[in-house]
Structures are given as structure tokens and as C-alpha cells.
Write an enzyme that holds these catalytic residues in place. Structure first.
Site, short mmCIF file in Angstrom:
data_model
loop_
_atom_site.label_atom_id
_atom_site.label_comp_id
_atom_site.label_asym_id
_atom_site.label_seq_id
_atom_site.Cartn_x
_atom_site.Cartn_y
_atom_site.Cartn_z
N LYS A 12 51.72 49.25 38.38
CA LYS A 12 50.87 48.84 37.26
C LYS A 12 51.34 49.54 35.97
CE LYS A 12 46.83 47.92 40.19
NZ LYS A 12 45.40 48.26 40.43
N TYR A 52 44.16 38.10 39.84
CA TYR A 52 42.90 38.73 40.24
C TYR A 52 41.74 37.74 40.30
CZ TYR A 52 44.77 43.53 40.10
OH TYR A 52 45.46 44.70 40.36
N ASN A 115 44.87 53.21 38.88
CA ASN A 115 45.34 53.61 40.22
C ASN A 115 46.79 53.23 40.52
OD1 ASN A 115 44.86 50.92 40.57
ND2 ASN A 115 43.43 51.12 42.26
N HIS A 118 49.67 48.21 43.01
CA HIS A 118 48.98 47.11 43.70
C HIS A 118 49.75 46.77 44.98
CE1 HIS A 118 47.24 43.15 44.53
NE2 HIS A 118 48.47 42.77 44.78
N GLU A 129 50.48 35.64 46.16
CA GLU A 129 50.94 36.53 45.09
C GLU A 129 52.45 36.42 44.88
OE1 GLU A 129 49.31 40.33 46.26
OE2 GLU A 129 47.25 39.68 45.84
#
Ligand code: GDP
Ligand code: MG
Length: 151
Positions: A12, A52, A115, A118, A129
Site C-alpha cells: 500500500k 474494495y 497497515n 494487502h 483481484e
């Protein structure tokens, strides 16, 4: 029974900014997974909303999209035994405070909204994805070390 799978792993924007790309790639390489796609992408809001889509409606959704669009991400596909489940274990829990040391989030993150990485949560979402992030397809090649990683 373990099966050969592909999973979508993404560093990310915070992971890219914090210089963790190499470390995250190294962990998957050293574990024995095969890299079959890789690129640095500045994702659009529309693209991230598709990625998402199942979280639309959550209170943190707008902030999540803004965070994910705040800089480039590293999009990757890794292949190997139980890649989806094992990838999730290597990432750690969604909330880094609940992630075990030794996991990526457990070693480098504190906040759920920052965080670092992914990973697909199921084989079906991995397929979706991978198609979303790599419409051009994956790279076909032979990894000459395969016989030392797989029986
Ligand atoms: P993941 O599969 O472990 O990444 O977790 P989810 O699919 O449930 O959520 C996607 C991402 O949304 C997470 O990795 C977090 O970055 C973010 N997220 C999830 N839950 C929360 C939350 O309660 N608050 C905030 N700020 N972000 C969250
Ligand atoms: Mg998820």
C-alpha cells in the site's frame, strides 16, 4: 491437500513511502513463492472502489479509498502452495495490533488504517483481484529452482 494457487499481494502507499517494498518482496521470494506479475501503479479512485467494492458502506470506506489513492502501490501476483492462505498468514491480522511479530504488519505497522499491505482473502477474490489489477495477464516463465521448493 495443498494446491498451487495464485494470490494478489499489494504494498500500500504507506509501505511504498516507508521503503518496505524490498522487504515485502524478499519475504515472498525467500518463502519459495514465484513472482508472476509486478508493477508500480498510481491507482484511480474508481479502480480502488472496485477493488474494495465489498467494503462500500463501511464508515471507514471514504478514508480507505483516500489512503489507497494517496500514492503509488506495488501490485504483485505470487504463485505457490496455498498461496492465498499462506499470504494472509505472512501479512498478519487486519489490525496490526493483533498481528504476531514475524508477520509484515506485526513487524512494521500499528494502525489498521495504515497497515502497509494487502493480500487476497480467498481463491475467488484472488482471481477477481488479479483480473482487476492485471488485465494484460501474467508473465509465463519457468523458475529453475522449482524442484528445490516443490516435491
Ligand atoms: P484485510 O483483508 O486484512 O486488508 O482487511 P479488510 O478487507 O477487512 O479491510 C480492507 C482494509 O480496510 C484493511 O486492510 C484496512 O486498511 C482497512 N480497514 C479495515 N477495517 C478498518 C477499520 O475499522 N478502520 C480503518 N480506518 N480502516 C479499516
Ligand atoms: Mg480484505
Amino acid at each position: 491437500m495443498s494446491t498451487k494457487e495464485q494470490t494478489y499481494i499489494m504494498v500500500k502507499p504507506d509501505g511504498v513511502q516507508r521503503g518496505l517494498v524490498g522487504d515485502i518482496i524478499a519475504r515472498f521470494e525467500k518463502r519459495g513463492f514465484k513472482l508472476v506479475a509486478l508493477k508500480l501503479v498510481q491507482a484511480t479512485t474508481e479502480h480502488l472502489e472496485k477493488h474494495y467494492a465489498d467494503l462500500k458502506g463501511k464508515p471507514f470506506f471514504p478514508g480507505l479509498i483516500k489512503y489507497m489513492a494517496s500514492g503509488p502501490v506495488v501490485a504483485m501476483v505470487w504463485e505457490g502452495l496455498d498461496a492465498v492462505k499462506t499470504g494472509r498468514v505472512m501479512l498478519g491480522a487486519t489490525n496490526p495490533l493483533a498481528s504476531a511479530p514475524g508477520t509484515i504488519r506485526g513487524d512494521y505497522a500499528l494502525a489498521v488504517g495504515r497497515n502497509i499491505c494487502h493480500g487476497s482473502d480467498a481463491v475467488e477474490s484472488a482471481q477477481k483481484e488479479i483480473a482487476l489489477w492485471f488485465p494484460e495477464g501474467l508473465v509465463q516463465y519457468t523458475n529453475t529452482l522449482e524442484g528445490w521448493v516443490f516435491e
